[in-house]
Write a protein that holds these residues in place. Structure first.
Motif, PDB file in Angstrom:
ATOM      1  N   PRO A 175      -2.821  38.258 -15.024  1.00  0.00           N
ATOM      2  CA  PRO A 175      -1.670  37.344 -15.060  1.00  0.00           C
ATOM      3  C   PRO A 175      -0.325  38.047 -14.866  1.00  0.00           C
ATOM      4  CG  PRO A 175      -2.431  37.810 -17.276  1.00  0.00           C
ATOM      5  CD  PRO A 175      -3.389  38.498 -16.356  1.00  0.00           C
ATOM      6  N   PRO A 176       0.421  37.731 -13.801  1.00  0.00           N
ATOM      7  CA  PRO A 176       1.781  38.274 -13.676  1.00  0.00           C
ATOM      8  C   PRO A 176       2.680  37.655 -14.748  1.00  0.00           C
ATOM      9  CG  PRO A 176       0.976  37.386 -11.583  1.00  0.00           C
ATOM     10  CD  PRO A 176       0.068  36.888 -12.658  1.00  0.00           C
ATOM     11  N   PRO A 177       3.452  38.456 -15.462  1.00  0.00           N
ATOM     12  CA  PRO A 177       4.339  37.897 -16.486  1.00  0.00           C
ATOM     13  C   PRO A 177       5.288  36.832 -15.944  1.00  0.00           C
ATOM     14  CG  PRO A 177       4.163  40.265 -16.755  1.00  0.00           C
ATOM     15  CD  PRO A 177       3.452  39.939 -15.476  1.00  0.00           C
ATOM     16  N   GLN A 178       5.706  36.954 -14.686  1.00  0.00           N
ATOM     17  CA  GLN A 178       6.692  36.027 -14.155  1.00  0.00           C
ATOM     18  C   GLN A 178       6.146  34.617 -13.951  1.00  0.00           C
ATOM     19  OE1 GLN A 178       6.617  37.896  -9.793  1.00  0.00           O
ATOM     20  NE2 GLN A 178       7.935  36.116  -9.857  1.00  0.00           N
ATOM     21  N   PHE A 179       4.811  34.445 -14.025  1.00  0.00           N
ATOM     22  CA  PHE A 179       4.221  33.138 -13.758  1.00  0.00           C
ATOM     23  C   PHE A 179       3.413  32.585 -14.937  1.00  0.00           C
ATOM     24  CE2 PHE A 179       4.270  34.847  -9.243  1.00  0.00           C
ATOM     25  CZ  PHE A 179       5.403  34.128  -8.887  1.00  0.00           C
ATOM     26  N   ILE A 180       3.596  33.091 -16.141  1.00  0.00           N
ATOM     27  CA  ILE A 180       2.844  32.544 -17.265  1.00  0.00           C
ATOM     28  C   ILE A 180       3.234  31.075 -17.455  1.00  0.00           C
ATOM     29  CG2 ILE A 180       2.636  34.789 -18.389  1.00  0.00           C
ATOM     30  CD1 ILE A 180       4.831  33.807 -20.355  1.00  0.00           C
ATOM     31  N   PRO A 181       2.342  30.242 -18.009  1.00  0.00           N
ATOM     32  CA  PRO A 181       2.654  28.810 -18.164  1.00  0.00           C
ATOM     33  C   PRO A 181       3.885  28.572 -19.024  1.00  0.00           C
ATOM     34  CG  PRO A 181       0.315  29.222 -18.511  1.00  0.00           C
ATOM     35  CD  PRO A 181       0.966  30.563 -18.444  1.00  0.00           C
ATOM     36  N   LEU A 182       4.665  27.584 -18.627  1.00  0.00           N
ATOM     37  CA  LEU A 182       5.845  27.204 -19.396  1.00  0.00           C
ATOM     38  C   LEU A 182       5.446  26.338 -20.580  1.00  0.00           C
ATOM     39  CD1 LEU A 182       8.245  26.328 -16.444  1.00  0.00           C
ATOM     40  CD2 LEU A 182       8.391  28.330 -17.944  1.00  0.00           C
ATOM     41  N   ASN A 183       6.214  26.442 -21.645  1.00  0.00           N
ATOM     42  CA  ASN A 183       5.981  25.575 -22.799  1.00  0.00           C
ATOM     43  C   ASN A 183       6.094  24.114 -22.389  1.00  0.00           C
ATOM     44  OD1 ASN A 183       5.811  27.951 -24.177  1.00  0.00           O
ATOM     45  ND2 ASN A 183       7.581  27.587 -25.508  1.00  0.00           N
ATOM     46  N   ASN A 184       5.158  23.307 -22.891  1.00  0.00           N
ATOM     47  CA  ASN A 184       5.105  21.862 -22.633  1.00  0.00           C
ATOM     48  C   ASN A 184       4.688  21.519 -21.208  1.00  0.00           C
ATOM     49  OD1 ASN A 184       5.995  21.202 -25.299  1.00  0.00           O
ATOM     50  ND2 ASN A 184       8.105  21.659 -24.659  1.00  0.00           N
ATOM     51  N   SER A 185       4.286  22.518 -20.421  1.00  0.00           N
ATOM     52  CA  SER A 185       3.754  22.231 -19.090  1.00  0.00           C
ATOM     53  C   SER A 185       2.323  21.716 -19.233  1.00  0.00           C
ATOM     54  CB  SER A 185       3.769  23.490 -18.229  1.00  0.00           C
ATOM     55  OG  SER A 185       2.877  24.465 -18.755  1.00  0.00           O
ATOM     56  N   GLY A 191       4.662  42.335 -11.128  1.00  0.00           N
ATOM     57  CA  GLY A 191       4.523  41.477 -12.296  1.00  0.00           C
ATOM     58  C   GLY A 191       5.806  40.798 -12.698  1.00  0.00           C
ATOM     59  N   ASN A 192       6.944  41.311 -12.199  1.00  0.00           N
ATOM     60  CA  ASN A 192       8.260  40.792 -12.590  1.00  0.00           C
ATOM     61  C   ASN A 192       8.843  39.831 -11.570  1.00  0.00           C
ATOM     62  OD1 ASN A 192       7.675  43.157 -14.038  1.00  0.00           O
ATOM     63  ND2 ASN A 192       9.803  43.781 -14.201  1.00  0.00           N
ATOM     64  N   THR A 193       8.922  40.299 -10.317  1.00  0.00           N
ATOM     65  CA  THR A 193       9.792  39.628  -9.348  1.00  0.00           C
ATOM     66  C   THR A 193       9.179  39.545  -7.959  1.00  0.00           C
ATOM     67  OG1 THR A 193      10.880  41.803  -9.202  1.00  0.00           O
ATOM     68  CG2 THR A 193      12.012  40.096 -10.456  1.00  0.00           C
ATOM     69  N   THR A 194       7.884  39.255  -7.857  1.00  0.00           N
ATOM     70  CA  THR A 194       7.273  39.042  -6.545  1.00  0.00           C
ATOM     71  C   THR A 194       7.997  37.910  -5.818  1.00  0.00           C
ATOM     72  OG1 THR A 194       5.105  39.774  -7.289  1.00  0.00           O
ATOM     73  CG2 THR A 194       5.162  38.360  -5.354  1.00  0.00           C
ATOM     74  N   PRO A 248       8.883  25.180  -6.909  1.00  0.00           N
ATOM     75  CA  PRO A 248       8.428  26.576  -7.027  1.00  0.00           C
ATOM     76  C   PRO A 248       9.576  27.579  -6.951  1.00  0.00           C
ATOM     77  CG  PRO A 248       6.961  25.338  -5.595  1.00  0.00           C
ATOM     78  CD  PRO A 248       8.131  24.438  -5.890  1.00  0.00           C
ATOM     79  N   SER A 249      10.589  27.282  -6.132  1.00  0.00           N
ATOM     80  CA  SER A 249      11.724  28.199  -6.026  1.00  0.00           C
ATOM     81  C   SER A 249      12.439  28.347  -7.353  1.00  0.00           C
ATOM     82  CB  SER A 249      12.706  27.693  -4.965  1.00  0.00           C
ATOM     83  OG  SER A 249      12.111  27.650  -3.694  1.00  0.00           O
ATOM     84  N   ALA A 250      12.622  27.223  -8.056  1.00  0.00           N
ATOM     85  CA  ALA A 250      13.360  27.250  -9.320  1.00  0.00           C
ATOM     86  C   ALA A 250      12.520  27.796 -10.458  1.00  0.00           C
ATOM     87  CB  ALA A 250      13.848  25.841  -9.660  1.00  0.00           C
ATOM     88  N   LEU A 251      11.239  27.440 -10.488  1.00  0.00           N
ATOM     89  CA  LEU A 251      10.394  27.830 -11.610  1.00  0.00           C
ATOM     90  C   LEU A 251      10.063  29.316 -11.617  1.00  0.00           C
ATOM     91  CD1 LEU A 251       7.918  24.813 -11.756  1.00  0.00           C
ATOM     92  CD2 LEU A 251       9.841  25.292 -13.272  1.00  0.00           C
ATOM     93  N   GLY A 252      10.310  30.014 -10.511  1.00  0.00           N
ATOM     94  CA  GLY A 252      10.058  31.446 -10.458  1.00  0.00           C
ATOM     95  C   GLY A 252      11.241  32.293 -10.845  1.00  0.00           C
TER      96      GLY A 252
END
Length: 463
Positions: free
Chosen positions: A81-91, A322-325, A388-392
């Motif tokens: 799991p890349p840290p930058q894409f872990i699930p958001l709370n309440n998603s 893991g940060n900024t792909t 996707p642009s904003a959520l990353g």
């Protein structure tokens, strides 16, 4: 006439694996064998032999690895799991809850060769694993990791092929198969020169394969992205240039590294045109780390060590996968009212600290903390919330590790640890990401974060 017979291959292999067994000599330096000496004994570690009648040797190496994970919070269906894409709370993934998975797809195999030449040693490596398929599939797909040849001596040598980037640094020991926060495991085609500059001091420079990545309101782009059925506006125009200095002395390791890149966007011939826009930007970064043996402070610490790393850069997103792909740079192309557009390398910086504790030669723990921050241009607030642009776009990311690893065949010699044939490990990982303002799927500006807790178990058998 009596015939000189070399010792059996099995004895040669045993001598390499167990150089201190009474009655078996340690491997001789390559090139010292005469016609009537041990023609099969290799100086490569592991399952290696010298090819009779030649000045070459070959080694087979790798490991079988089974990994299992369980998420205590949101469902994150990947073993890396890349840290930058872990699930958001309440998603939706967060509402589903955690899940158990088991995989062996990161098992690895490789072949090394070494041959003596008039210009020094020629070494080659072909290495791959089975992690090329989807993380949720049991149909593992073989993928190439490394394929290179290197020629020269300890004083100076040149490498060509696909290899670990000169920028790479794993920093601390974890058992998860992810590229973790502030770690870099980029492998790509390159031409590299390595030289010994002074006792303990090594210098490296390389020209490496480029890959411009940028994010705009239309999505995340690299040169291979299919943009509405056509070509991508991300463009490569020059190789990445990377350099590194490393100093080692009695267990102490310190290094500094830097890179310079050219990032390019060409909209002509893509769905982003008209207008035809051509933009270039310079990316650069510096980083350094220190690995210090705690026995320098007090012998009672044994093989314990403390590690620290820090970096800063603009336009180095893909080197921290893991940060900024996808975030070498941001662009305002496609936003309302923008004519022409801009390409803005992303400023990013971070730190990591770790402590490695040996409870016994065969039992150790690692505790680590990493933090990174990205400074986005204000126009990114206009990316569509929930896209996707904003959520990353993660303003801040943090990660904490703690593990316990048992290596039943592990040994410590002169303060240096070797894990031997097997590892059994258990690890806890906590990751948090806080989104840039306006990037949340719902809610006011500045809302949005994700927090995950994962437990990982691993068994590795090496050969």
């Amino acid at each position: 006439m009596p015939v000189q017979v070399a010792p059996p291959i099995a004895n040669a292999i045993a001598a390499e694996l167990n150089p201190n067994i009474p009655g078996l000599l340690p491997p001789e330096p390559m090139g010292n064998q005469f016609e009537n000496e041990d023609a099969l004994r290799s100086d490569l570690h592991g399952l290696a032999i010298r090819i009779p009648g030649t000045e070459s040797e070959v080694r087979l190496y790798g490991f079988a690895k089974v990994s299992s994970y369980y998420d205590l919070s949101g469902r994150n269906q990947t073993d890396a799991p890349p840290p930058q894409f872990i699930p958001l709370n309440n998603s939706a993934a967060d509402q589903q809850g955690g899940e158990l998975a088991v995989t062996a797809r990161f098992s690895r195999i490789g072949v090394d060769t070494r041959s003596l030449t008039n210009w020094g040693t020629l070494e080659t490596r072909i290495e791959g694993d089975f992690a090329g398929g989807a993380p949720t599939s049991t149909n593992a797909v073989f993928r190439l990791r490394q394929a290179w040849a290197e020629l020269g001596t300890e004083s100076f040598r040149v490498l060509a092929g696909q290899a670990n980037s000169v920028w790479n640094e794993g920093i601390y020991e974890t058992i998860v198969d992810a590229t973790n926060l502030n770690q870099s495991f980029t492998r790509q085609a390159q031409v590299r020169a390595t030289g010994r500059l002074a006792p303990g001091l090594t210098g490296m420079v390389s020209l490496e394969a480029p890959e411009t990545q940028f994010t705009s309101v239309a999505g995340v782009f690299n040169p291979g992205t299919n943009f509405t059925g056509g070509a991508s506006p991300a463009f490569n125009t020059a190789p990445d240039m990377v350099g590194r200095l490393t100093y080692g002395n009695d267990g102490l390791v310190a290094d500094v590294r830097g890179l310079v890149r050219r990032l390019s966007v060409r909209t002509a011939g893509t769905a982003a045109s008209p207008p035809n826009v051509s933009m270039n930007a310079t990316g650069w970064g510096v980083a350094g780390h220190v690995r210090m043996p705690m026995r320098w402070i007090w012998e009672g610490f044994g093989a314990d060590e403390v590690i620290g790393m820090a970096y800063y850069g603009e336009g180095i997103g893909r080197y921290f996968a893991g940060n900024t792909t996808g975030q070498d740079a941001l662009s305002n192309i496609g936003l309302p009212g923008v004519v022409g557009g801009s390409l803005d390398p992303l400023p990013t910086y971070g730190v990591a600290v770790s402590y490695r504790r040996f409870w016994a030669p065969q039992l150790r723990s690692n505790v680590a903390y990493a933090y990174s921050r990205q400074d986005y241009p204000s126009y990114a607030l206009n990316f569509v919330p929930g896209s996707p642009s904003a959520l990353g776009l993660n303003r801040d990311m943090q990660q904490f590790f703690a593990n316990l690893i048992w290596s039943p065949f592990g040994q410590i010699r002169n303060g240096v640890f070797g894990s031997g044939f097997m590892d059994v490990g258990l690890e806890y990982i906590l990751t948090r990401r806080d989104l840039f303002g306006g990037s949340a799927a719902a809610g006011p500006v500045g809302a949005g974060l994700g927090i995950t807790n994962r437990i990982v178990g691993v068994v590795v058998g090496r050969f």
